[in-house]
Design a protein around this motif. Structure first.
Motif, PDB file in Angstrom:
ATOM      1  N   THR A  92      13.133  42.725  27.096  1.00 31.08           N
ATOM      2  CA  THR A  92      11.717  42.879  26.756  1.00 31.08           C
ATOM      3  C   THR A  92      11.138  41.536  26.307  1.00 31.08           C
ATOM      4  O   THR A  92      11.873  40.578  26.039  1.00 31.08           O
ATOM      5  N   VAL A  93       9.814  41.517  26.212  1.00 33.73           N
ATOM      6  CA  VAL A  93       9.106  40.320  25.740  1.00 33.73           C
ATOM      7  C   VAL A  93       9.625  39.927  24.354  1.00 33.73           C
ATOM      8  O   VAL A  93       9.969  38.773  24.101  1.00 33.73           O
ATOM      9  N   GLU A  94       9.711  40.921  23.457  1.00 30.77           N
ATOM     10  CA  GLU A  94      10.144  40.610  22.083  1.00 30.77           C
ATOM     11  C   GLU A  94      11.592  40.120  22.037  1.00 30.77           C
ATOM     12  O   GLU A  94      11.921  39.214  21.279  1.00 30.77           O
ATOM     13  N   GLU A  95      12.465  40.699  22.864  1.00 25.93           N
ATOM     14  CA  GLU A  95      13.868  40.247  22.910  1.00 25.93           C
ATOM     15  C   GLU A  95      13.955  38.803  23.388  1.00 25.93           C
ATOM     16  O   GLU A  95      14.749  38.012  22.868  1.00 25.93           O
ATOM     17  N   ASN A  96      13.137  38.442  24.369  1.00 30.84           N
ATOM     18  CA  ASN A  96      13.086  37.055  24.843  1.00 30.84           C
ATOM     19  C   ASN A  96      12.677  36.112  23.715  1.00 30.84           C
ATOM     20  O   ASN A  96      13.266  35.054  23.529  1.00 30.84           O
ATOM     21  N   LEU A  97      11.648  36.523  22.969  1.00 35.75           N
ATOM     22  CA  LEU A  97      11.150  35.684  21.869  1.00 35.75           C
ATOM     23  C   LEU A  97      12.213  35.534  20.772  1.00 35.75           C
ATOM     24  O   LEU A  97      12.444  34.441  20.262  1.00 35.75           O
ATOM     25  N   GLU A  98      12.884  36.641  20.444  1.00 40.87           N
ATOM     26  CA  GLU A  98      13.924  36.594  19.411  1.00 40.87           C
ATOM     27  C   GLU A  98      15.071  35.675  19.829  1.00 40.87           C
ATOM     28  O   GLU A  98      15.681  35.004  19.004  1.00 40.87           O
ATOM     29  N   LEU A  99      15.335  35.651  21.130  1.00 40.62           N
ATOM     30  CA  LEU A  99      16.399  34.780  21.650  1.00 40.62           C
ATOM     31  C   LEU A  99      16.079  33.306  21.406  1.00 40.62           C
ATOM     32  O   LEU A  99      16.980  32.483  21.215  1.00 40.62           O
ATOM     33  N   GLY A 100      14.774  32.993  21.371  1.00 43.04           N
ATOM     34  CA  GLY A 100      14.361  31.610  21.091  1.00 43.04           C
ATOM     35  C   GLY A 100      14.779  31.152  19.709  1.00 43.04           C
ATOM     36  O   GLY A 100      14.960  29.965  19.450  1.00 43.04           O
ATOM     37  N   ALA A 101      14.956  32.123  18.797  1.00 40.98           N
ATOM     38  CA  ALA A 101      15.347  31.807  17.411  1.00 40.98           C
ATOM     39  C   ALA A 101      16.852  31.998  17.195  1.00 40.98           C
ATOM     40  O   ALA A 101      17.319  32.115  16.062  1.00 40.98           O
ATOM     41  N   TYR A 102      17.602  32.027  18.279  1.00 42.89           N
ATOM     42  CA  TYR A 102      19.042  32.343  18.248  1.00 42.89           C
ATOM     43  C   TYR A 102      19.828  31.495  17.237  1.00 42.89           C
ATOM     44  O   TYR A 102      20.714  31.983  16.549  1.00 42.89           O
ATOM     45  N   LEU A 103      19.484  30.215  17.122  1.00 44.70           N
ATOM     46  CA  LEU A 103      20.239  29.320  16.234  1.00 44.70           C
ATOM     47  C   LEU A 103      19.780  29.392  14.774  1.00 44.70           C
ATOM     48  O   LEU A 103      20.363  28.748  13.912  1.00 44.70           O
ATOM     49  N   ARG A 104      18.745  30.176  14.516  1.00 41.89           N
ATOM     50  CA  ARG A 104      18.184  30.239  13.158  1.00 41.89           C
ATOM     51  C   ARG A 104      18.746  31.431  12.376  1.00 41.89           C
ATOM     52  O   ARG A 104      19.117  32.437  12.952  1.00 41.89           O
ATOM     53  N   LYS A 105      18.785  31.280  11.052  1.00 42.01           N
ATOM     54  CA  LYS A 105      19.322  32.353  10.199  1.00 42.01           C
ATOM     55  C   LYS A 105      18.250  32.895   9.232  1.00 42.01           C
ATOM     56  O   LYS A 105      18.472  33.869   8.541  1.00 42.01           O
ATOM     57  N   ASP A 106      17.087  32.254   9.179  1.00 39.31           N
ATOM     58  CA  ASP A 106      16.037  32.609   8.213  1.00 39.31           C
ATOM     59  C   ASP A 106      15.192  33.778   8.713  1.00 39.31           C
ATOM     60  O   ASP A 106      14.119  33.598   9.253  1.00 39.31           O
ATOM     61  N   LYS A 107      15.713  35.005   8.503  1.00 39.54           N
ATOM     62  CA  LYS A 107      15.110  36.199   9.115  1.00 39.54           C
ATOM     63  C   LYS A 107      13.629  36.384   8.790  1.00 39.54           C
ATOM     64  O   LYS A 107      12.835  36.734   9.649  1.00 39.54           O
ATOM     65  N   LYS A 108      13.260  36.145   7.519  1.00 46.66           N
ATOM     66  CA  LYS A 108      11.867  36.330   7.119  1.00 46.66           C
ATOM     67  C   LYS A 108      10.959  35.340   7.849  1.00 46.66           C
ATOM     68  O   LYS A 108       9.877  35.697   8.350  1.00 46.66           O
ATOM     69  N   GLU A 109      11.404  34.096   7.928  1.00 49.38           N
ATOM     70  CA  GLU A 109      10.620  33.063   8.621  1.00 49.38           C
ATOM     71  C   GLU A 109      10.546  33.333  10.128  1.00 49.38           C
ATOM     72  O   GLU A 109       9.528  33.067  10.767  1.00 49.38           O
ATOM     73  N   ILE A 110      11.623  33.868  10.686  1.00 53.10           N
ATOM     74  CA  ILE A 110      11.632  34.230  12.118  1.00 53.10           C
ATOM     75  C   ILE A 110      10.534  35.273  12.371  1.00 53.10           C
ATOM     76  O   ILE A 110       9.789  35.185  13.336  1.00 53.10           O
ATOM     77  N   ARG A 111      10.445  36.261  11.478  1.00 53.08           N
ATOM     78  CA  ARG A 111       9.410  37.303  11.598  1.00 53.08           C
ATOM     79  C   ARG A 111       8.017  36.679  11.531  1.00 53.08           C
ATOM     80  O   ARG A 111       7.131  37.018  12.326  1.00 53.08           O
ATOM     81  N   ASN A 112       7.844  35.739  10.582  1.00 52.25           N
ATOM     82  CA  ASN A 112       6.546  35.053  10.457  1.00 52.25           C
ATOM     83  C   ASN A 112       6.199  34.292  11.730  1.00 52.25           C
ATOM     84  O   ASN A 112       5.049  34.297  12.184  1.00 52.25           O
ATOM     85  N   ASP A 113       7.219  33.612  12.311  1.00 57.49           N
ATOM     86  CA  ASP A 113       6.983  32.846  13.541  1.00 57.49           C
ATOM     87  C   ASP A 113       6.671  33.756  14.717  1.00 57.49           C
ATOM     88  O   ASP A 113       5.881  33.408  15.594  1.00 57.49           O
ATOM     89  N   LEU A 114       7.304  34.921  14.729  1.00 52.05           N
ATOM     90  CA  LEU A 114       7.015  35.904  15.778  1.00 52.05           C
ATOM     91  C   LEU A 114       5.546  36.327  15.693  1.00 52.05           C
ATOM     92  O   LEU A 114       4.844  36.391  16.701  1.00 52.05           O
ATOM     93  N   ASP A 115       5.087  36.562  14.471  1.00 53.28           N
ATOM     94  CA  ASP A 115       3.671  36.924  14.276  1.00 53.28           C
ATOM     95  C   ASP A 115       2.757  35.787  14.734  1.00 53.28           C
ATOM     96  O   ASP A 115       1.700  36.031  15.332  1.00 53.28           O
ATOM     97  N   LYS A 116       3.178  34.527  14.459  1.00 51.43           N
ATOM     98  CA  LYS A 116       2.381  33.360  14.871  1.00 51.43           C
ATOM     99  C   LYS A 116       2.279  33.276  16.397  1.00 51.43           C
ATOM    100  O   LYS A 116       1.213  32.999  16.947  1.00 51.43           O
ATOM    101  N   VAL A 117       3.425  33.527  17.070  1.00 48.82           N
ATOM    102  CA  VAL A 117       3.430  33.494  18.544  1.00 48.82           C
ATOM    103  C   VAL A 117       2.483  34.564  19.081  1.00 48.82           C
ATOM    104  O   VAL A 117       1.711  34.323  20.012  1.00 48.82           O
ATOM    105  N   TYR A 118       2.497  35.749  18.471  1.00 51.22           N
ATOM    106  CA  TYR A 118       1.603  36.821  18.907  1.00 51.22           C
ATOM    107  C   TYR A 118       0.134  36.478  18.631  1.00 51.22           C
ATOM    108  O   TYR A 118      -0.767  36.933  19.329  1.00 51.22           O
ATOM    109  N   GLU A 119      -0.085  35.671  17.601  1.00 53.77           N
ATOM    110  CA  GLU A 119      -1.438  35.209  17.287  1.00 53.77           C
ATOM    111  C   GLU A 119      -1.931  34.236  18.362  1.00 53.77           C
ATOM    112  O   GLU A 119      -3.081  34.297  18.813  1.00 53.77           O
ATOM    113  N   ILE A 120      -1.026  33.324  18.769  1.00 50.69           N
ATOM    114  CA  ILE A 120      -1.374  32.344  19.815  1.00 50.69           C
ATOM    115  C   ILE A 120      -1.536  33.045  21.166  1.00 50.69           C
ATOM    116  O   ILE A 120      -2.420  32.718  21.955  1.00 50.69           O
ATOM    117  N   PHE A 121      -0.643  34.015  21.434  1.00 50.37           N
ATOM    118  CA  PHE A 121      -0.645  34.726  22.723  1.00 50.37           C
ATOM    119  C   PHE A 121      -0.824  36.233  22.494  1.00 50.37           C
ATOM    120  O   PHE A 121       0.153  36.997  22.554  1.00 50.37           O
TER     121      PHE A 121
END
Length: 235
Positions: A92-121
């Protein structure tokens, strides 16, 4: 931020890049223009660790990254959006986006960045549960860019983001590139649509048959008769 110094890259016995040098300063949009097969994509693949230079240095944030593995380069803050989008079609679109954060461990910040991506797109938010393979070309380009942003890159390498897109979607993609740059991400843009690329870039380089033949500010290249005739449709 990035200094490429006289790199040579080969595919087998064929030399694809010949003593290529360029610089990207922090906060800039730098564009590479040139014909098909000139070596633009090869350069981005070399910067992201998919190809290894035979000679030369690639200095990024003060360290030499030439020949380092791709995962090390991603960790250092360079993300690559390849030509042809390369989204994972059966995810899915969201699974693709989450894969972009694969090397990151900061779950809360990942969620914030996901919201930012949805804001841009916003279109990706509408399609977040949809399989990526069912998206239009323009939506897949948005997804590929969004996925790269999820890695929180300091330097974003964009390879032909407007390829195969309708004129209206091209405009949207370029507006978004400027928006991503305004948020503090430095961008190295490879683009065949030279007019659009030069209109948003600070600096520009022209590559012909594996060599940098012209460089300067984007405005200088836009004003150059030689560049107009060769790359800007003679306008």
């Amino acid at each position: 931020m990035l200094k490429v110094d006289k790199i040579d890259v080969y595919y087998g016995n064929i030399q694809a890049l010949k003593e290529v040098s360029l610089e990207v300063s922090e906060g800039e949009i730098v564009t590479l223009i040139g014909a098909n097969g000139a070596g633009k994509s090869t350069l981005l693949k070399t910067l992201s660790g998919l190809l290894k230079p035979k000679n030369g240095e690639i200095q990024y944030m003060g360290g030499n990254i030439a020949g380092k593995p791709a995962q090390t380069i991603v960790k250092s803050g360079i993300s690559h959006v390849p030509e042809g989008r390369r989204v994972f079609a059966n995810m899915t679109v969201e699974e693709n986006l989450e894969l972009g954060a694969y090397l990151r461990k900061d779950k809360k910040e990942i969620r914030n960045d996901l919201d930012k991506v949805y804001e841009i797109f916003p279109r990706l938010l509408e399609r977040r549960k949809q399989l990526s393979g069912t998206l239009s070309g323009g939506e897949q380009q948005m997804l590929a860019m969004g996925r790269a942003i999820m890695a929180r890159p300091k330097l974003l390498l964009l390879d032909e983001p407007s390829m195969g897109l309708a004129p209206l979607m091209v405009k949207t993609i370029f507006t978004t590139i400027e928006e991503i740059n305004r948020t503090g991400t430095t961008i190295l843009l490879v683009e065949q649509n030279a007019n659009m690329a030069l209109s948003i870039a600070n600096q520009a380089y022209v590559i012909e048959t594996g060599r940098v033949v012209v460089s300067g500010t984007a405005k200088e290249l836009q004003a150059s008769e030689q560049i107009k005739q060769a790359y800007l449709g003679g306008i």
